[in-house]
Design a protein around this motif. Structure first.
Motif, PDB file in Angstrom:
ATOM      1  N   THR A   1       0.836  -1.201   0.000  1.00 14.68           N
ATOM      2  CA  THR A   1       0.000   0.000   0.000  1.00 14.68           C
ATOM      3  C   THR A   1       0.872   1.254   0.000  1.00 14.68           C
ATOM      4  O   THR A   1       2.083   1.187   0.198  1.00 14.68           O
ATOM      5  CB  THR A   1      -0.923   0.036   1.231  1.00 14.68           C
TER       6      THR A   1
ATOM      7  N   LEU B   1      -7.194   5.436   1.746  1.00 20.07           N
ATOM      8  CA  LEU B   1      -6.971   4.068   1.275  1.00 20.07           C
ATOM      9  C   LEU B   1      -7.055   3.059   2.407  1.00 20.07           C
ATOM     10  O   LEU B   1      -7.672   1.996   2.257  1.00 20.07           O
ATOM     11  CB  LEU B   1      -5.613   3.964   0.583  1.00 20.07           C
TER      12      LEU B   1
ATOM     13  N   GLY C   1      -9.998   0.903   1.243  1.00 18.06           N
ATOM     14  CA  GLY C   1      -9.471  -0.090   0.315  1.00 18.06           C
ATOM     15  C   GLY C   1      -9.750  -1.511   0.776  1.00 18.06           C
ATOM     16  O   GLY C   1      -9.656  -1.819   1.962  1.00 18.06           O
TER      17      GLY C   1
ATOM     18  N   TRP D   1      -8.004  -3.115  -3.931  1.00 17.93           N
ATOM     19  CA  TRP D   1      -6.599  -2.730  -4.094  1.00 17.93           C
ATOM     20  C   TRP D   1      -5.737  -3.963  -4.317  1.00 17.93           C
ATOM     21  O   TRP D   1      -5.577  -4.800  -3.426  1.00 17.93           O
ATOM     22  CB  TRP D   1      -6.134  -1.975  -2.846  1.00 17.93           C
TER      23      TRP D   1
END
Length: 453
Positions: free
Chosen positions: A116, A122, A126, A262
């Motif tokens: 990541t 995120l 995510g 992701w």
């Protein structure tokens, strides 16, 4: 005289292949084999997108460790620290109990976690596709968006719930987007109030090409196929910010979406950082024989190790693929046995057998032994390869039966609700916060060793 103890960390492709070969080539009197693994199965990762799509059941890709390993003692938990001076690995069992596992020879195959970046939103929004739980959650989440869109009272909410973004144009991301797009395209027929044209799938990658390992021709074929199915492919861009109902890209575009999957690459397990050894882009630097030079009796392989790729040369390291991990596992076992018996170790050398990419249904692209295929021929090669790679006959039968059932009976698109209202962040599924610092390792090693005497 006490038998030497070989400790294998990780129950993935590399660790399992190593342990299986150790069992076959070492007599029980020669060594004790112990494995630390958080789950009682080897996850067949290449088929995880098909679990998310409901084509395969979760059990189909969870290959039983105890069926494959006959005399390896399995410690149910995860390794969270290594003390090479004391020759101890600290593990947290599934009961949260900490134990110190000694070793004479250590095989590190802890795999990888989702890579990541520090992108606003995120970590909260995510969703990953690295574990069985994540695949099951993603399926539930995608189907729940159809249900919620059908019940939405505003067009704005309906559009955002029917927007899906997959980040990562490698095999995992491409297969995930392809398989799940087929799910929503078929499932929306059960929702007469929903306009199918509102469903938007986006595949985003910072790279200039989709799956560049396939070559220009096959890569273009795959991209054209996905675009014909309505998947928007954005290359050369990434995600700038993620909010509750929008995803902002680095080119300024705002995509209405409440789903961000992701799959933008992997990073070596955080366990690597607990070992005081040299790394190459986060992976342990090892010799061609998979030895960690700074640590006596320690070998590393798979996604966690930068194993020199002698077939490619020019200082290249082997990519983190299942194919390499399985073959490294066998070669590493041979070298552990050689070290145990005082024999010469051999370097790992492997020529790639090719690539297979299953895009769902009859769609696939494959490159076995350099031969470019697409369509049904590629699909046959892809599925044949997966069946061959599965390590038990039970797993092969389950997968084959699931494929046949899905092809003939279809899917009911049912949400199980197992993960409803539970945190679904990457760190919740992949336990990346569990690892110890070097000082904590020393303290725990001393305390646990004293307690276990």
């Amino acid at each position: 005289m006490e038998r030497p103890r070989i400790l294998v960390v990780g129950g993935g492709f590399a660790g399992v292949e190593c342990a299986r070969r150790l069992e076959r080539h070492l007599a029980p009197s020669e060594a004790e084999i112990v494995m630390i693994a958080p789950f009682s199965y080897e996850l067949y990762l290449p088929l995880l997108p098909q679990v998310a799509a409901g084509v395969l059941t979760p059990q189909s890709v969870a290959v039983s460790l105890r069926r494959m390993l006959r005399r390896t003692r399995i410690v149910p938990g995860g390794a969270i620290g290594i003390d090479p001076k004391a020759k101890m690995v600290i593990a947290r069992k599934i009961t949260d109990e900490l134990v110190a596992e000694p070793y004479d020879y250590l095989v590190l195959a802890p795999g990888s976690v989702t890579r990541t970046f520090d992108i606003p939103g995120l970590s909260d929004h995510g969703r990953g596709m690295k574990t069985l739980a994540e695949a099951a959650y993603v399926r539930d989440h995608v189907l729940s968006q159809l249900d919620l869109a059908d019940a939405a009272t505003t067009q704005q909410e309906r559009i955002s719930r029917l927007g899906f973004v997959v980040v990562g144009g490698g095999y995992a991301g491409t297969e995930t987007a392809a398989c799940l797009q087929r799910v929503t395209a078929a499932a929306v027929r059960r929702y007469p109030r929903l306009n199918p044209n509102l469903i938007k799938w986006h595949l985003v990658d910072i790279a200039p090409k989709l799956m560049p390992e396939l070559g220009d021709k096959l890569g273009t074929t795959a991209m054209d196929l996905l675009r014909r199915r309505g998947i928007d492919i954005a290359l050369g861009v990434s995600v700038a910010e993620v909010n509750d109902d929008t995803v902002k890209l680095t080119d300024g575009r705002m995509i209405p979406a409440r789903t961000l999957i992701w799959t933008a690459g992997v990073a070596a397990s955080p366990l690597v950082a607990t070992l005081d050894a040299e790394t190459v882009r986060g992976r342990l630097a090892v010799t061609a024989e998979m030895r960690v030079p700074q640590c006596e009796g320690v070998f590393a392989l798979g996604d966690a190790a930068a194993v020199p790729d002698l077939a490619s040369g020019d200082g290249a390291v082997c990519p983190p693929t299942a194919q390499h991990a399985q073959r490294q596992g066998k070669a590493c076992a041979d070298n552990v046995i050689a070290a145990l018996r005082g024999q010469e170790l051999k370097p790992y050398f492997h020529k790639d057998l090719g690539l297979v990419v299953d895009l769902g249904g009859a769609d696939a692209v494959s490159k076995p032994l350099g031969i470019e295929l697409h369509g049904l021929a590629a699909q046959g090669v892809a599925r044949g390869y997966h069946l061959m790679a599965l390590r038990t006959n039970v797993a092969k039968v389950r997968v084959l039966t699931n494929w046949m059932l899905n092809a003939t009976a279809g899917d009911d698109y049912v949400r199980t609700g197992f993960q409803a209202r539970r945190p679904a962040r990457l760190r919740d599924f992949e336990y990346t916060d569990s690892y110890l610092t070097k000082e904590q390792i020393r303290q725990h090693t001393a305390a646990l060793h004293a307690r276990q005497q």
